[in-house]
Write an enzyme that holds these catalytic residues in place. Structure first.
Site, mmCIF file in Angstrom:
data_model
loop_
_atom_site.group_PDB
_atom_site.id
_atom_site.type_symbol
_atom_site.label_atom_id
_atom_site.label_comp_id
_atom_site.label_asym_id
_atom_site.label_seq_id
_atom_site.Cartn_x
_atom_site.Cartn_y
_atom_site.Cartn_z
ATOM 1 N N ASP A 157 -41.681 4.539 28.839
ATOM 2 C CA ASP A 157 -40.589 4.871 27.923
ATOM 3 C C ASP A 157 -39.989 6.219 28.281
ATOM 4 O O ASP A 157 -40.643 7.258 28.139
ATOM 5 C CB ASP A 157 -41.128 4.896 26.489
ATOM 6 C CG ASP A 157 -40.039 5.131 25.449
ATOM 7 O OD1 ASP A 157 -38.852 5.051 25.805
ATOM 8 O OD2 ASP A 157 -40.387 5.391 24.289
ATOM 9 N N ASP A 355 -31.612 5.174 29.159
ATOM 10 C CA ASP A 355 -32.869 4.894 28.472
ATOM 11 C C ASP A 355 -33.483 3.583 28.948
ATOM 12 O O ASP A 355 -32.792 2.564 29.013
ATOM 13 C CB ASP A 355 -32.630 4.850 26.958
ATOM 14 C CG ASP A 355 -33.912 4.629 26.174
ATOM 15 O OD1 ASP A 355 -34.925 5.263 26.502
ATOM 16 O OD2 ASP A 355 -33.895 3.821 25.228
#
Length: 475
Positions: A157, A355
């Site tokens: 992440d 992201d």
């Protein structure tokens, strides 16, 4: 034919093909192949990732591991592709709200400790897996924890920093593919004391008999609580890094089903790349419906053929990686976006992040409308249908084997353009031929380039040179 005549013909053809491929306003979408993939998704061969492949080292300091989609790790609980799509989009909305909430708290100087507590230098490369079967957009990597190493799947992440793994004894643990980590079985397990730099760097920490306790919540109801320790992280049989700060979570809740924990790849001090002092972070996200593999790497260089863009950082929040995006190319027309969208102001508002955990690219509403409307001009001959969830521009392509659609690309502040493959912005949402424009509007100040648009593109965050590199078809 003389040599001079052949040379003239060759030169003419070169000009023709250069013009055709460089200046074309449309690009090809293989409709029938895409629909077939949605049907094949539920019969993926999961055995392909049970034994991750260690890639060959490119030099003495490089290391490479497979990176996969979560769909190949954990069989989906859906009977049809549209149900899976709706679940993914629901999870994606939660993810986006969580990122915006965390940024808003940081901008206002509020840390998680101000909230109500929850009561309950080598070039390293590792595998990444796409995580979609439970409705999430995460990707996964397989690494070893402790000594002797216990291999587990971990979410990667770029939107968070703290590394953590579920640990025994579990007060509350969600289901994971591998056995729960047993700290007593590792000789390298070492608790961190409260006076260490790592403990003081946490947003939320407490002391218990001098040892550091951590808590991380993600704004979507997910959280992990436990002991903050150091452990050995292994990449294959021959490579490891020691004393990495990692949470040993005894109380964990959320939509992390399948993975044992999370590797934080953000820009904060506790993230994995920061702890190993990596000069760069590189990944390539495989197709979210694929059982193929790609890699996650550290300290690799941006390929010379990559499209590069300036990377920005937010002084109010170091976790996110911002790209200096100034507009879009749609069917040969450049559409600029307002500077307030692309730039980070003095209060930390605005900007566009890249992201790995968000699926669908979110753009400020006015910018989204301008891009969508320009795209629609080039698709007047396609049959429109009702929108699906957050997608408001969808088409019925069920009667077509292939179609040419407007070419779309990102325009960066240095004038360079990243052209996207058609499959990265016109995606199937069911198995009967409904395709949707895979962007969405947002009223928030934060815009996000999601992983649907990144698929098949090797993304390199070069921290030392403040650049982001995008290498198409380089997984």
């Amino acid at each position: 034919m003389s040599s001079s005549e052949r040379a003239i013909i060759f030169f003419t053809l070169c000009i023709f093909y250069s013009f055709t491929f460089t200046h074309s306003k449309t690009t090809f979408l293989d409709v029938s192949s895409t629909i077939q993939k949605t049907l094949d998704f539920f019969t993926l061969n999961q055995s392909s990732i049970l034994n991750p492949i260690l890639h060959q080292q490119t030099n003495s300091s490089s290391l490479s591991f497979n990176l996969h989609s979560r769909s190949s790790l954990h069989r989906p609980h859906y009977n049809d592709y549209k149900s899976l799509t709706l679940a993914r989009l629901h999870r994606d909305n939660i993810r986006v709200k969580s990122l915006q909430t965390r940024l808003n708290l940081a901008i206002r100087g509020i840390t998680h400790s101000d909230l109500k507590p929850i009561e309950t230098d080598s070039n390293l490369e590792t595998p990444v897996i796409s995580g979609t079967s439970e409705g999430s957009g995460e990707y996964f990597t397989r690494i070893g924890i402790g000594q002797p190493a216990k291999e587990v799947y971990m979410v990667i992440d770029t939107g968070s920093d703290v590394n953590w793994i579920q640990c025994s004894p579990c007060a509350d643990c969600y289901q994971q593919t591998d056995p729960i980590f047993e700290p007593s079985s590792s000789s390298s397990y070492s608790p961190l004391t409260c006076d260490t730099v790592q403990c003081r760097s946490l947003d939320v920490s407490e002391c218990r008999t001098g040892d550091c306790l951590y808590e991380v919540s993600y704004g979507d109801g997910s959280y992990t609580v436990g002991d903050f320790v150091t452990e050995t992280i292994s990449f294959g049989r021959m490579n490891q890094v020691n004393r990495i700060a990692i949470g040993c979570g005894h109380n964990n809740e959320g939509l992390f089903v399948g993975a044992a924990g999370l590797i934080g790849l953000g820009g904060g001090s506790l993230s994995f790349p920061s702890q190993i002092k990596a000069s760069s972070l590189t990944y390539c996200l495989v197709d979210r419906d694929s059982d193929s593999a790609s890699t996650l790497e550290f300290n690799s260089i941006i390929p010379p053929y990559a499209v590069t863009a300036p990377m920005l950082r937010n002084p109010k929040f170091q976790t996110f990686y911002y790209v200096n995006l100034t507009g879009f190319m749609v069917a040969g027309e450049e559409i600029s976006i307002d500077r307030s969208i692309s730039e980070i102001d003095g209060d930390g508002e605005g900007g566009v992040i890249v992201d790995s955990g968000t699926a669908v690219t979110r753009l400020e509403t006015a910018a989204y409308n301008a891009i969508r409307d320009e795209f629609m001009k080039g698709t007047k001959g396609l049959k429109r249908v009702n929108g699906v969830a957050l997608f408001d521009l969808c088409y019925d392509l069920s009667m077509m084997k292939s179609v040419n659609v407007p070419k779309l690309g990102f325009v960066f502040s240095n004038g360079k353009v990243l052209d996207l493959p058609a499959k990265n912005y016109l995606i199937a949402v069911d198995s009967v031929g409904t395709f949707c424009f895979a962007f969405a509007p947002t009223t928030a100040s934060l815009s996000i380039i999601g992983n649907v648009q990144q698929q098949g593109i090797r993304v390199t965050f070069d921290m030392g040179n403040s650049l982001i590199g995008f290498s198409v078809n380089n997984c």
